[in-house]
Motif scaffolding. Structure first.
Motif, PDB file in Angstrom:
ATOM      1  N   TYR A  27      40.810 -25.977  26.976  1.00 14.36           N
ATOM      2  CA  TYR A  27      41.474 -27.184  27.477  1.00 14.36           C
ATOM      3  C   TYR A  27      42.962 -27.219  27.141  1.00 14.36           C
ATOM      4  O   TYR A  27      43.663 -28.134  27.565  1.00 14.36           O
ATOM      5  N   ALA A  28      43.440 -26.246  26.365  1.00 19.71           N
ATOM      6  CA  ALA A  28      44.825 -26.297  25.882  1.00 19.71           C
ATOM      7  C   ALA A  28      45.829 -26.239  27.026  1.00 19.71           C
ATOM      8  O   ALA A  28      46.721 -27.085  27.131  1.00 19.71           O
ATOM      9  N   THR A  29      45.711 -25.233  27.894  1.00 20.10           N
ATOM     10  CA  THR A  29      46.688 -25.081  28.981  1.00 20.10           C
ATOM     11  C   THR A  29      46.614 -26.223  29.989  1.00 20.10           C
ATOM     12  O   THR A  29      47.649 -26.810  30.342  1.00 20.10           O
ATOM     13  N   PRO A  30      45.404 -26.590  30.513  1.00 18.84           N
ATOM     14  CA  PRO A  30      45.365 -27.727  31.457  1.00 18.84           C
ATOM     15  C   PRO A  30      45.904 -29.023  30.859  1.00 18.84           C
ATOM     16  O   PRO A  30      46.624 -29.768  31.527  1.00 18.84           O
ATOM     17  N   ALA A  31      45.567 -29.293  29.582  1.00 16.79           N
ATOM     18  CA  ALA A  31      46.041 -30.528  28.952  1.00 16.79           C
ATOM     19  C   ALA A  31      47.566 -30.520  28.810  1.00 16.79           C
ATOM     20  O   ALA A  31      48.232 -31.543  29.023  1.00 16.79           O
ATOM     21  N   TYR A  32      48.132 -29.363  28.448  1.00 16.80           N
ATOM     22  CA  TYR A  32      49.587 -29.258  28.271  1.00 16.80           C
ATOM     23  C   TYR A  32      50.314 -29.545  29.579  1.00 16.80           C
ATOM     24  O   TYR A  32      51.256 -30.343  29.621  1.00 16.80           O
ATOM     25  N   TYR A  33      49.882 -28.896  30.655  1.00 19.42           N
ATOM     26  CA  TYR A  33      50.566 -29.114  31.926  1.00 19.42           C
ATOM     27  C   TYR A  33      50.299 -30.511  32.477  1.00 19.42           C
ATOM     28  O   TYR A  33      51.189 -31.145  33.054  1.00 19.42           O
ATOM     29  N   ALA A  34      49.070 -31.013  32.293  1.00 24.39           N
ATOM     30  CA  ALA A  34      48.768 -32.370  32.773  1.00 24.39           C
ATOM     31  C   ALA A  34      49.594 -33.415  32.038  1.00 24.39           C
ATOM     32  O   ALA A  34      49.932 -34.470  32.603  1.00 24.39           O
ATOM     33  N   ALA A  35      49.967 -33.136  30.773  1.00 24.70           N
ATOM     34  CA  ALA A  35      50.753 -34.095  29.986  1.00 24.70           C
ATOM     35  C   ALA A  35      52.133 -34.326  30.594  1.00 24.70           C
ATOM     36  O   ALA A  35      52.759 -35.368  30.333  1.00 24.70           O
ATOM     37  N   PHE A  36      52.621 -33.389  31.399  1.00 20.06           N
ATOM     38  CA  PHE A  36      53.938 -33.555  31.994  1.00 20.06           C
ATOM     39  C   PHE A  36      53.907 -34.398  33.272  1.00 20.06           C
ATOM     40  O   PHE A  36      54.972 -34.762  33.783  1.00 20.06           O
ATOM     41  N   ILE A  37      52.720 -34.705  33.786  1.00 20.90           N
ATOM     42  CA  ILE A  37      52.654 -35.553  34.985  1.00 20.90           C
ATOM     43  C   ILE A  37      53.209 -36.947  34.702  1.00 20.90           C
ATOM     44  O   ILE A  37      54.085 -37.428  35.436  1.00 20.90           O
ATOM     45  N   PRO A  38      52.744 -37.654  33.637  1.00 22.03           N
ATOM     46  CA  PRO A  38      53.359 -38.964  33.349  1.00 22.03           C
ATOM     47  C   PRO A  38      54.835 -38.863  32.987  1.00 22.03           C
ATOM     48  O   PRO A  38      55.598 -39.801  33.216  1.00 22.03           O
ATOM     49  N   VAL A  39      55.250 -37.726  32.411  1.00 22.77           N
ATOM     50  CA  VAL A  39      56.672 -37.540  32.099  1.00 22.77           C
ATOM     51  C   VAL A  39      57.495 -37.523  33.384  1.00 22.77           C
ATOM     52  O   VAL A  39      58.525 -38.197  33.502  1.00 22.77           O
ATOM     53  N   LEU A  40      57.020 -36.757  34.379  1.00 23.25           N
ATOM     54  CA  LEU A  40      57.709 -36.706  35.673  1.00 23.25           C
ATOM     55  C   LEU A  40      57.722 -38.071  36.342  1.00 23.25           C
ATOM     56  O   LEU A  40      58.740 -38.510  36.888  1.00 23.25           O
TER      57      LEU A  40
END
Length: 507
Positions: free
Chosen positions: A229-242
């Motif tokens: 889950y590390a990679t999907p969670a990391y990239y998904a975390a940038f969605i609210p940032v954007l």
């Protein structure tokens, strides 16, 4: 990407010569076994850890030598355990081309030029900061430093100068990218003009720091059952940032921010790259897209355009500061001191009253000398003038007290601080002792009556100078009617409700 074992096969049937190296995207894994199979059925294998790969100097790639087999090759099989990113497989190729080609060297020169370009804003930021101590200049410098580190590492250029392991490269790349985004958010929160964003917008920008830090640490260090889950969670975390960046830029633009226009132009390329990378990493394309070259160009554009916004904002703030200083000089020029007492005149205070109240001067006191006409009639106007000068000394203006001569024998005090009323009262009482000390032969005690109004915190009560002066004047006449040599004070909660008290000094 699962931490389980993954196999990748390269079919080399019809190839005359075994390729020299495996080239793939620079990503962490636990172990890898490379098995080369010859057309005659012979096999050769190598077991590798991340330390067995050589990082490229012109891209986010790594290389490992293939085990040789006798005769024509048939296939190469990769067995990978504990891969952290699917890019390790999607970008894997076999090659015999040398890493250092004229084209790659030219590309390294381009990357070096981009890194040199990123260094230029640092000089200007510190030069600007010496002139104008604004926090956004420091945040921009911090953001540029991390973006410079990110470009050096992710481009591979750093490998020309430093011998870093794959784990160190991945750690520096992820943390520098995340820290650059956080610093850019802090920079934007301080850069955008006052009134163009609400406090909650600026707070949300600053809360990106813990948000991104948590997911970056999870991406780098999650292990065991959490690793998939590390990679999907990391990239998904940038969605609210954007989403947050887009929302805040839209709010500031709608409110007429000049600075955000530069921010929109600066961040659009890197946000587009970010959307593509996040989308591909979350499965919206067949393979994850790194877009390294596009990222380098986007970062360079972001730093260049943002540097222009820094210069523009710097010039605007400096112009505003110069205008404020000019206004202060005009204020001082127009604030002609009363020629007799040396105190400020009424006109100056009326013009600056709103600003002074916002600075904390929320207590007003009007003071009138008792029976002053008798001094003039008995001792003459020269003695009367001496009394007025002595009164000015007794009122003693300081950084928390402004003293004004309104005219004749009437004076005004503006005070700030929790003890403002007590300080005003001490000054009123001091009038009697000061006039006796300053004017030998004065055969009567000079006393004063005072009307004083205390306001609540700035912003809760509206009212111009004339309204508050009228309150003080009314209280002054009540003090006169009550026998003089006393203070009538009032603490305003509103213009309809107040708490009033009277004090009288011992004669």
């Amino acid at each position: 990407m699962s931490a389980e074992r993954v196999f990748v096969r390269f079919d080399l049937t019809g190839t005359e010569e075994m390729p020299r190296e495996l080239r793939t995207r620079l990503k962490l894994f636990d172990t890898m076994r490379i098995t080369a199979i010859g057309a005659d059925g012979s096999e050769a294998s190598r077991k590798l850890t991340p330390e067995g790969f050589r990082p490229a100097t012109n891209d986010w790639l790594m290389f490992a030598e293939l085990p040789p087999v006798a005769g024509p090759p048939a296939a190469v099989i990769l067995q990978v355990n504990g891969a952290r990113h699917a890019g390790l497989f999607s970008d894997a190729t076999l090659t015999s081309a040398p890493a250092d080609t004229p084209g790659s060297l030219r590309f390294e020169l381009i990357l070096a030029a981009i890194c040199g370009l990123l260094c230029v804003p640092l000089v200007f930021n510190f030069a600007f900061y010496r002139v104008l101590r604004e926090k956004f200049l420091l945040w921009h410098a911090v953001a540029v430093v991390f973006m410079l580190i990110q470009t050096l590492v992710s481009s591979g250029l750093i490998n020309r100068f430093a011998d870093l392991s794959l784990k160190e490269l991945c750690l520096i790349s992820a943390t520098s990218f995340s820290a650059g985004i956080v610093a850019a958010a802090y920079f934007s929160a301080d850069l955008i003009e006052p009134g163009k964003l609400d406090p909650v917008h600026r707070l949300l920008m600053r809360l990106l720091a813990p948000w991104i830090a948590v997911f970056t640490a999870f991406y780098l260090f999650a292990d065991g059952p959490l690793r998939p889950y590390a990679t999907p969670a990391y990239y998904a975390a940038f969605i609210p940032v954007l989403v947050l960046f887009v929302w805040i830029m839209a709010v500031a633009a709608r409110r007429g921010s000049r600075a955000v226009r530069f921010q929109i132009a600066a961040w659009s390329p890197i946000m587009i790259v970010g959307v593509v990378r996040v989308g591909s990493a979350l499965g919206l394309s067949d393979v994850p897209l790194e877009l390294q070259l596009e990222q380098h160009v986007a970062i360079a554009l972001e730093v260049l355009i943002t540097s222009l916004s820094v210069a523009d904002r710097f010039m605007i703030i400096r112009k505003q500061r110069d205008l404020a200083r000019a206004d202060a000089r005009v204020f001082e020029a127009r604030a002609t001191l009363d020629p007799l007492t040396g105190l400020l005149n009424r006109g100056v205070i009326e013009e600056r009253f709103d600003r002074l109240r916002n600075e904390g001067f929320r207590t007003m006191a009007v003071i009138d000398l008792d029976h002053f006409k008798q001094v003039n009639d008995t001792h003459g106007h020269a003695t009367g003038d001496a009394v007025l000068r002595a009164v000015a000394i007794a009122l003693a203006p300081d950084e928390d007290t402004i003293a004004v001569r309104l005219g004749g024998e009437e004076f005004l005090l503006l005070l700030r601080g929790s003890d403002a009323a007590e300080r005003a009262e001490r000054r009123r009482i001091a009038i009697s002792t000061r006039t006796l000390a300053e004017i030998p032969g004065l055969d009567r005690l000079v006393t004063a009556s005072m009307g004083l109004v205390e306001q609540p915190e700035a912003g809760r009560l509206k009212g111009d100078f004339e309204v508050l002066y009228a309150h003080c004047d009314k209280l002054l006449y009540e003090a006169k009617a009550a026998g003089r040599n006393r203070t009538m004070s009032e603490r305003l909660q509103s213009f309809a409700i107040s708490h009033r008290r009277a004090t009288r000094a011992a004669a």
